[in-house]
Enzyme design. Structure first.
Site, mmCIF file in Angstrom:
data_model
loop_
_atom_site.group_PDB
_atom_site.id
_atom_site.type_symbol
_atom_site.label_atom_id
_atom_site.label_comp_id
_atom_site.label_asym_id
_atom_site.label_seq_id
_atom_site.Cartn_x
_atom_site.Cartn_y
_atom_site.Cartn_z
ATOM 1 N N HIS A 1 29.244 133.418 76.788
ATOM 2 C CA HIS A 1 29.005 132.570 77.955
ATOM 3 C C HIS A 1 27.672 131.864 77.756
ATOM 4 C CE1 HIS A 1 28.988 132.226 82.663
ATOM 5 N NE2 HIS A 1 28.598 131.107 82.072
ATOM 6 N N HIS B 1 25.239 120.519 66.080
ATOM 7 C CA HIS B 1 26.065 120.569 64.874
ATOM 8 C C HIS B 1 26.029 121.940 64.196
ATOM 9 C CE1 HIS B 1 22.672 120.586 62.011
ATOM 10 N NE2 HIS B 1 22.065 119.870 62.951
#
Length: 199
Positions: free
Chosen positions: A133, A124
């Site tokens: 990446h 979250h």
């Protein structure tokens, strides 16, 4: 749609798109020809090819991906594999790829042209900059911030609230318990910055 890139990462992204039921017209990469999973590989990028098609740049290297994006005239789409758990309260930027088995939790914000690779977890309120990446198995705990172009290696863990700077590298298996500066290279458990790459 079309893919820019025909190498190893492109294979995973193409598999993802086909699993979504997407119609992929062609892959463009000057190093490859023939077909991949039945899709023609047409060599160098053709700016005039199906101008209304949407593109993904399926290249794992963040710097190369950014350069190719900047030279792509097609509009961009994103890819989310059917096995992904992606909160309806999370945000996903253009050109990003959320691959097999990844989890993205509520209020996470994924930037543009990001790779969230196989089985990575974004908890979250994380904020992921453009061209990041996250390699397979990465775990970002809540409220982590990742700067543009950073690479987080396979199996690395970043504890809640920490920041990884732009174009930084976190080594495979590292456990980040302190912020990593821009262009820093951090390895180990706990992770230590061993050098700063010059921009």
């Amino acid at each position: 749609m079309i893919l820019q890139g025909g190498g190893e990462h492109a294979r995973v992204v193409l598999d993802c798109l086909l699993a979504q039921g997407a119609t992929v017209l062609a892959l463009f990469d000057p190093k490859y020809s023939g077909t991949l999973f039945g899709v023609p590989q047409r060599g160098a990028y053709d700016r005039s090819f199906h101008p209304n098609a949407l593109a993904l740049v399926a290249i794992g290297d963040n710097g190369v991906r950014k350069r190719v994006v900047q030279n792509t005239v097609h509009g961009f789409t994103s890819a989310v594999h059917p096995s992904v758990i992606f909160s309806p309260f999370a945000e996903l930027g253009a050109g990003s790829m959320i691959l097999h088995g990844a989890i993205v939790q509520a209020q996470a914000r994924i930037g543009n042209h990001v790779i969230v690779n196989t089985g990575a977890r974004v908890d979250h309120d994380c904020v992921i900059g453009d061209y990041v990446h996250l390699a397979p198995g990465v775990i970002l705990c809540g409220t982590v911030q990742i700067g543009e172009g950073a690479f987080i290696g396979a199996g690395a863990t970043i504890i809640p609230g920490k920041k990884v700077g732009a174009w930084a590298t976190v080594g495979a298996g590292a456990v980040v318990i302190e912020d990593v500066p821009d262009y820093g290279v951090a390895v180990g458990n706990p992770a230590r910055v061993i050098k700063i790459n010059k921009p």
